[in-house]
Design an enzyme around this catalytic site. Structure first.
Site, PDB file in Angstrom:
ATOM      1  CG  PHE A  88       5.745  -7.518   5.636  1.00  0.00           C
ATOM      2  CD1 PHE A  88       5.178  -6.292   5.948  1.00  0.00           C
ATOM      3  CD2 PHE A  88       5.427  -8.603   6.438  1.00  0.00           C
ATOM      4  CE1 PHE A  88       4.317  -6.145   7.038  1.00  0.00           C
ATOM      5  CE2 PHE A  88       4.566  -8.464   7.527  1.00  0.00           C
ATOM      6  CZ  PHE A  88       4.014  -7.239   7.819  1.00  0.00           C
ATOM      7  CB  THR A 111      -3.295  -0.046  -2.938  1.00  0.00           C
ATOM      8  OG1 THR A 111      -3.814   0.025  -1.611  1.00  0.00           O
ATOM      9  CG2 THR A 111      -3.964   1.003  -3.812  1.00  0.00           C
ATOM     10  CD1 TRP A 147      -5.241   4.783  -1.900  1.00  0.00           C
ATOM     11  CD2 TRP A 147      -5.242   6.932  -2.571  1.00  0.00           C
ATOM     12  NE1 TRP A 147      -5.848   5.528  -0.914  1.00  0.00           N
ATOM     13  CE2 TRP A 147      -5.865   6.850  -1.300  1.00  0.00           C
ATOM     14  CE3 TRP A 147      -5.120   8.178  -3.181  1.00  0.00           C
ATOM     15  CZ2 TRP A 147      -6.365   7.967  -0.639  1.00  0.00           C
ATOM     16  CZ3 TRP A 147      -5.621   9.295  -2.527  1.00  0.00           C
ATOM     17  CH2 TRP A 147      -6.234   9.180  -1.265  1.00  0.00           C
ATOM     18  CE  LYS A 177       3.662  -6.378   0.044  1.00  0.00           C
ATOM     19  NZ  LYS A 177       2.415  -6.805   0.712  1.00  0.00           N
TER      20      LYS A 177
END
Length: 556
Positions: free
Chosen positions: A301, A73, A409, A71
């Protein structure tokens, strides 16, 4: 490919003064902490108070696996992508906690080519905010025990002290302790305990205050204990809120750093989302909204925790109007929710994705219940098959939700351009009709039930005898008309980490209810959630080291 810390250490950072200048900040607005990080003066908020806010984009997720779903990233990558498309974007993130850094997760500053830097500083001591919060918290704890030792003029019941000491480290041995041992000179013997700093009320207060004086007033309102007559005792009764505030005089200022692509990133505050409210500071977000046309922030989360608290607590207090929410999903996590074992997650399994995708469906429903437009970001892994990715895209399209692959990423901002386009199109074409989920004036039980039924999908709520007693006490002292902050496992929509996917016919079990009166919300502990984590069998700390040339290794 290089690992995260190797990528970060090879980054070409700009002097932070140049990054600050790119968003309209002068040398007078910043306080340098070395060459690549600084604090921003709160005067900036006053100077830009009449400037129109930028568009607020929340990045949230499905219920994660223990490794997380990237999240942060995606948040960093989306911010970089917006800037690469010529937009004025600012990222607003939480500060990492040393507990998880040395525990399971390692670093928490994004990953791959979508990181904030200097990565080592951000993950370790940064600008000292965590230490200031810890010191302010423990000053109050020391004042409580000293007051009792010096005659106890407030008649504090030492059996009913509810304010705990904290440290920013995972240490299960400190969950329940005894203090005051060693004889008369060391105070009165009593049971106590530690929480992790990021679960503390001081952290929550920092993240919800509008300025230093508001922070001081909120700290004065902390409920610390009850006296022998059963009446509340507050921090202001001990007269240390001023001293606590002065310890926070620098920590209250947001921190400015940059991404690998030099996108401005304001990082400030770091409450956990499973046991606290999971959002960076209100001051940092408001500052970003004045400095950027698009602000990308995240809440910890899954959407059942971070997003719900972001909307119902942070947006309520800050009068924020989110324009869009991005739900991060991964093929691996959807297979996990579909019942696949950890060792088999890299094997193609469309059937498991189809079974687990109901978790994503529920989180989409959760965001829509707040009236906020939603986009799904599939955080792509090299092990994902085209069939699995196609299934997720087709599913989102069937719900009328824009979906985009996020390859941030591996590719940084370039890998997030499709996501950025989807977000901008959603903002342009769908008006946000944001609303909070409940009226804070409702009863505590009505608010808990609303969250449990609407967001978790529970059939009801049960309460321990302790929780029932605590609710009645809060009602007695008129401390009940506040938003709810649920402490719950992050791994399930329920309060049982083993119930994956979209569980049904379950009950939320409330074991404890307490008020964070200074922060302004009621904390509801469910299931077996704990406020002081422990280290795993093999802590990440075992892989970390510093070489004789000062290079840090193993921080991932």
């Amino acid at each position: 490919m290089k690992n995260d810390i190797e990528i970060a250490q090879s980054a070409k950072m700009l002097p932070i003064a140049e990054v600050a200048e790119s968003i309209g900040l002068s040398d007078e607005d910043i306080e340098l902490y070395g060459k690549y990080k600084c604090k921003i003066s709160l005067d900036v908020l006053e100077r830009y108070k009449d400037k129109k806010d930028g568009k607020l984009i929340l990045v949230t997720a499905i219920n994660p696996t223990p490794a997380g779903e990237g999240k942060s990233t995606v948040t960093v990558g989306l911010g970089q992508a917006l800037c690469s498309l010529g937009k004025n974007a600012v990222i607003a993130l939480r500060e990492p906690s040393l507990g998880p850094v040395f525990g399971v997760k390692g670093g928490a500053a994004g990953g791959g080519y979508s990181q904030v830097v200097p990565m080592e500083d951000i993950n370790l001591h940064f600008t000292g905010d965590m230490h200031a919060i810890t010191a302010a918290n423990n000053l109050l704890s020391a004042a409580i025990d000293n007051h009792i030792h010096q005659g106890n003029a407030l008649n504090i019941d030492s059996r009913r002290i509810i304010f705990k000491r904290v440290m920013d480290m995972n240490d299960r041995a400190l969950r329940n302790i005894v203090v005051g041992l060693g004889g008369k000179a060391n105070g009165f013997v009593r049971e106590d305990g530690f929480m992790i700093t990021v679960a503390s009320e001081i952290m929550a207060i920092l993240c919800l205050s509008k300025d230093l004086m508001d922070l001081k007033e909120r700290m004065g309102n902390i409920l610390v204990a009850y006296n022998l007559d059963g009446e509340p005792v507050y921090c202001k009764d001990l007269k240390v809120e001023g001293a606590m505030a002065l310890l926070m005089k620098d920590a209250i200022k947001p921190n400015l750093v940059q991404t690998l692509e030099n996108t401005p990133a304001i990082i400030h505050g770091g409450p956990f989302a499973n046991i606290a409210h999971g959002c960076n500071s209100l001051m940092a977000t408001k500052m970003a909204l004045k400095l950027g046309d698009y602000v990308v922030t995240e809440a910890g989360f899954g959407a059942d925790l971070g997003a719900e608290k972001f909307f119902d607590i942070k947006c309520r207090f800050g009068e924020l109007e989110p324009s869009c929410a991005v739900i991060v999903a991964t093929v691996r996590a959807l297979k996990h929710h579909g019942g696949v074992k950890k060792e088999d997650l890299n094997k193609p399994n469309v059937e498991a994705v189809a079974k687990g995708i109901e978790n994503l469906e529920k989180q989409i429903e959760n965001i829509r219940s707040f009236g906020v437009p939603v986009v799904v970001a599939i955080n792509k892994f090299i092990t994902d098959s085209e069939e699995e990715l196609d299934y997720i895209e087709d599913f989102c399209n069937s719900l009328g939700v824009k979906v985009a692959l996020a390859e941030v990423w591996e590719k940084g901002g370039d890998g997030g351009k499709n996501l950025a386009q989807a977000v901008m199109e959603t903002i342009d074409n769908q008006n946000s009709d944001f609303n909070v989920l409940y009226d804070s004036a409702l009863s505590i039980k009505d608010k808990i039930l609303k969250i449990s039924e609407t967001i978790y999908g529970a059939k009801g709520v049960s309460y321990s005898a302790q929780a029932e007693k605590q609710i009645k006490e809060l009602e007695k002292f008129e401390l009940d008309k506040k938003p709810i902050c649920v402490a719950k496992t992050q791994y399930s929509l329920s309060d049982n980490a083993q119930l994956l996917g979209r569980p049904r016919d379950f009950t939320i079990n409330v074991k404890e209810v307490r008020v964070s009166n200074g922060a302004g919300f009621i904390v509801v502990l469910t299931g077996d959630i704990m406020t002081m984590p422990g280290l795993p069998k093999v802590p990440a700390a075992e892989k970390m080291d510093i070489l004789d040339n000062g290079e840090i290794v193993g921080l991932f």
